[in-house]
Design a protein around this motif. Structure first.
Motif, PDB file in Angstrom:
ATOM      1  N   ASP A 171      -6.905   5.420   9.609  1.00 14.24           N
ATOM      2  CA  ASP A 171      -7.184   4.099  10.151  1.00 14.24           C
ATOM      3  C   ASP A 171      -6.068   3.154   9.724  1.00 14.24           C
ATOM      4  O   ASP A 171      -5.300   3.434   8.807  1.00 14.24           O
ATOM      5  CB  ASP A 171      -8.540   3.571   9.682  1.00 14.24           C
ATOM      6  N   GLY A 172      -5.973   2.021  10.396  1.00 17.34           N
ATOM      7  CA  GLY A 172      -4.893   1.081  10.119  1.00 17.34           C
ATOM      8  C   GLY A 172      -4.945   0.464   8.738  1.00 17.34           C
ATOM      9  O   GLY A 172      -3.905   0.098   8.181  1.00 17.34           O
ATOM     10  N   SER A 173      -6.140   0.366   8.156  1.00  9.27           N
ATOM     11  CA  SER A 173      -6.255  -0.250   6.831  1.00  9.27           C
ATOM     12  C   SER A 173      -5.813   0.687   5.719  1.00  9.27           C
ATOM     13  O   SER A 173      -5.538   0.253   4.605  1.00  9.27           O
ATOM     14  CB  SER A 173      -7.705  -0.687   6.579  1.00  9.27           C
ATOM     15  N   GLY A 174      -5.771   1.974   6.011  1.00  6.59           N
ATOM     16  CA  GLY A 174      -5.415   2.945   4.985  1.00  6.59           C
ATOM     17  C   GLY A 174      -6.567   3.363   4.106  1.00  6.59           C
ATOM     18  O   GLY A 174      -6.383   4.148   3.167  1.00  6.59           O
ATOM     19  N   ARG A 175      -7.768   2.867   4.359  1.00  2.00           N
ATOM     20  CA  ARG A 175      -8.912   3.198   3.500  1.00  2.00           C
ATOM     21  C   ARG A 175      -9.476   4.580   3.787  1.00  2.00           C
ATOM     22  O   ARG A 175      -9.954   5.257   2.870  1.00  2.00           O
ATOM     23  CB  ARG A 175     -10.018   2.148   3.691  1.00  2.00           C
ATOM     24  N   ARG A 191      -2.072  -1.168  -7.831  1.00  3.74           N
ATOM     25  CA  ARG A 191      -3.119  -1.178  -6.804  1.00  3.74           C
ATOM     26  C   ARG A 191      -4.505  -1.067  -7.430  1.00  3.74           C
ATOM     27  O   ARG A 191      -5.431  -1.795  -7.046  1.00  3.74           O
ATOM     28  CB  ARG A 191      -2.883  -0.022  -5.827  1.00  3.74           C
ATOM     29  N   ALA A 249      -3.673   8.637   6.121  1.00  2.00           N
ATOM     30  CA  ALA A 249      -4.713   7.688   6.513  1.00  2.00           C
ATOM     31  C   ALA A 249      -5.061   7.889   7.982  1.00  2.00           C
ATOM     32  O   ALA A 249      -4.198   8.206   8.805  1.00  2.00           O
ATOM     33  CB  ALA A 249      -4.239   6.259   6.279  1.00  2.00           C
ATOM     34  N   ARG A 269       0.814  -1.217   0.000  1.00  2.00           N
ATOM     35  CA  ARG A 269       0.000   0.000   0.000  1.00  2.00           C
ATOM     36  C   ARG A 269       0.847   1.266   0.000  1.00  2.00           C
ATOM     37  O   ARG A 269       0.319   2.357  -0.224  1.00  2.00           O
ATOM     38  CB  ARG A 269      -0.925  -0.005   1.215  1.00  2.00           C
ATOM     39  N   LEU A 303       0.315   5.881   5.715  1.00  2.08           N
ATOM     40  CA  LEU A 303      -0.235   4.983   6.732  1.00  2.08           C
ATOM     41  C   LEU A 303       0.350   5.285   8.106  1.00  2.08           C
ATOM     42  O   LEU A 303      -0.349   5.200   9.125  1.00  2.08           O
ATOM     43  CB  LEU A 303       0.029   3.528   6.364  1.00  2.08           C
TER      44      LEU A 303
END
Length: 461
Positions: A90-94, A157, A88, A57, A129
């Motif tokens: 959040d941990g997911s990067g979304r 990606r 980001a 990512r 991230l």
């Protein structure tokens, strides 16, 4: 012509699915050599293949990560600039202040830092991230005070999910990222950003220069290498700055494709951090006229000379609206219900047929060259991002729509085919208590054709 294998996928798409980008790991991927052919495939009804791994990512930046220090007096706060635009949450990067097709976030960021910033001068790679930077080397000779945010893409990606449809989305995502940096700079009170969205360079695809506080001026946002507009010549929101002798067609701005107008208002840091794309379905009621006009005006001001803009609205009188000259309210230029057709063209996203309104950027003809394709898609992403923030300020639900197939709006309205394609969209909705009646249709407005059946789609954007 670009080589197509037996299954219809381009060789470039197959390589990216299998190996990821090679030879440009530290600077992102260039647009394909035959981008017009790639765009034609992306606009076709052919569906992508199965999903494949998206890869890392974040680029594998060399060296140790470093935190972004706080900014002292008279210094440009790079940590705040990136936190409000690209980081980001959040941990997911979304979850980020900038949207991305499929929440895949292919845009990578390098910083060319001059004097007057919270980081020492040099070139840095940014990890959104962890909100950390990696020093890559010294800054180029002649680097001015402030920072240049260089935006490139890791195509793998987005290709991992969208396949041959990826490149328009990659360019739109880059335009959104550039707009997010511009808005963050303005929210922090930095000087007028200079934006490069001209499609002239292979890498980076886009760049935003934010001057250091000592180099700031009250000028409006402008393109690098051009004289900034003075406050005396900046035109107010919703007004056509041209004289009758230089009036431009509705839905276009009179500026060059490279000029970037600032938003009509400066958002707060809280607004930028809270920006999210509304999950579908959106409210079914059309926005109030004043809110719709503000969103449309924001897009037109930022969209450049090569895009035109319109809005498809639903109840109580479905139609297509376009900007009117002289700051007048939007006017109707096609009567009838367009939203079901738009839902079919947008990868079969059925919820779009019930959205209160859909803002549309259109242009980029089938015979456009690669530079024109890059330029108009970057510009569309940039303008839709500003329109999105404007919509949220007016209390609207809003969601960008980037993947469009067979969306030849001009041909659907009876114009010659291949000249007026939908490039980007922004779905809008308002609570029924905040909406009012759409403007009445003038005599002679064209009927919109009957809706097309929605093609099957595995997981649309």
């Amino acid at each position: 012509m670009e080589h197509l294998d037996d299954d219809g996928r381009t060789a470039d798409v197959k390589r990216l699915r299998r190996d990821g980008p090679q030879g440009a790991r530290d600077r992102g991927d260039s647009a394909p050599a035959d981008l017009p052919t790639v765009l034609a495939h992306a606009r076709s009804a052919r569906r992508p293949g199965p999903d494949t791994p998206a890869g890392p990512r974040v680029p594998a930046w060399p060296g140790r990560p470093s935190p972004l220090p706080g900014a002292g007096p008279g210094r440009l706060d790079l940590g705040g600039l990136l936190r409000l635009s690209l980081a980001a949450s959040d941990g997911s990067g979304r979850l980020r202040p900038v949207p991305s097709a499929g929440a895949l976030h292919p845009v990578d960021t390098e910083l060319v830092v001059g004097a007057g910033c919270s980081l020492p001068p040099g070139r840095y790679g940014y990890d959104p991230l962890r909100h950390r930077v990696h020093r890559l080397g010294r800054e180029p000779d002649g680097t001015p005070p402030g920072v240049t945010v260089e935006l490139s893409v890791t195509a793998r990606r987005t290709v991992s999910h969208y396949g041959h449809r990826a490149w328009p989305l990659l360019l739109l995502d880059t335009g959104h990222a550039a707009a997010a940096v511009v808005l963050a700079a303005r929210a922090l009170g930095a000087g007028a950003p200079e934006v490069r969205l001209d499609g002239a360079a292979a890498r980076p695809l886009a760049a935003v220069r934010v001057p250091a506080p000592a180099a700031t001026s009250p000028a409006t946002t402008h393109t690098s290498g051009r004289t900034p507009t003075s406050p005396a010549t900046a035109h107010p929101p919703g007004r056509n700055p041209t004289s009758p002798a230089t009036a431009h067609p509705p839905g276009r701005t009179p500026t060059s494709p490279a000029t970037a107008h600032p938003p009509s208002r400066t958002p707060t840091p809280g607004e930028l951090l809270a920006r999210r794309s509304t999950p579908p379905p959106l409210p079914h009621t059309a926005p109030a006229p004043e809110a719709l006009r503000a969103v449309l005006d924001s897009a037109v001001r930022a969209g450049g000379a090569e895009l035109r803009w319109c809005v498809a609205v639903g109840t109580p009188e479905p139609c297509l609206l376009e900007p009117a000259p002289g700051g007048a309210p939007p006017r109707r230029f096609a009567a009838g219900e367009a939203r079901p057709t738009l839902a079919a063209w947008a990868g079969g996203q059925a919820w779009l047929a019930d959205a209160g309104a859909v803002l549309l950027a259109r242009g980029c003809p089938a015979d456009a060259d690669a530079a024109h394709i890059v330029r108009t898609h970057l510009r569309a992403g940039f303008a839709v991002h500003l329109a999105h923030v404007t919509a949220l300020h007016h209390g609207l639900a809003a969601r960008p729509v980037g993947s469009w197939q067979q969306a030849d709006l001009g041909a659907a309205l009876g114009a010659p085919p291949g000249q007026d394609w939908i490039v980007h969209g922004l779905a809008l909705g308002a609570l029924p208590t905040t909406a009012t009646t759409a403007p009445a249709a003038p005599t002679g407005s064209r009927p919109f054709p009957a809706a097309l059946p929605a093609p099957e789609e595995k997981n649309p954007a």
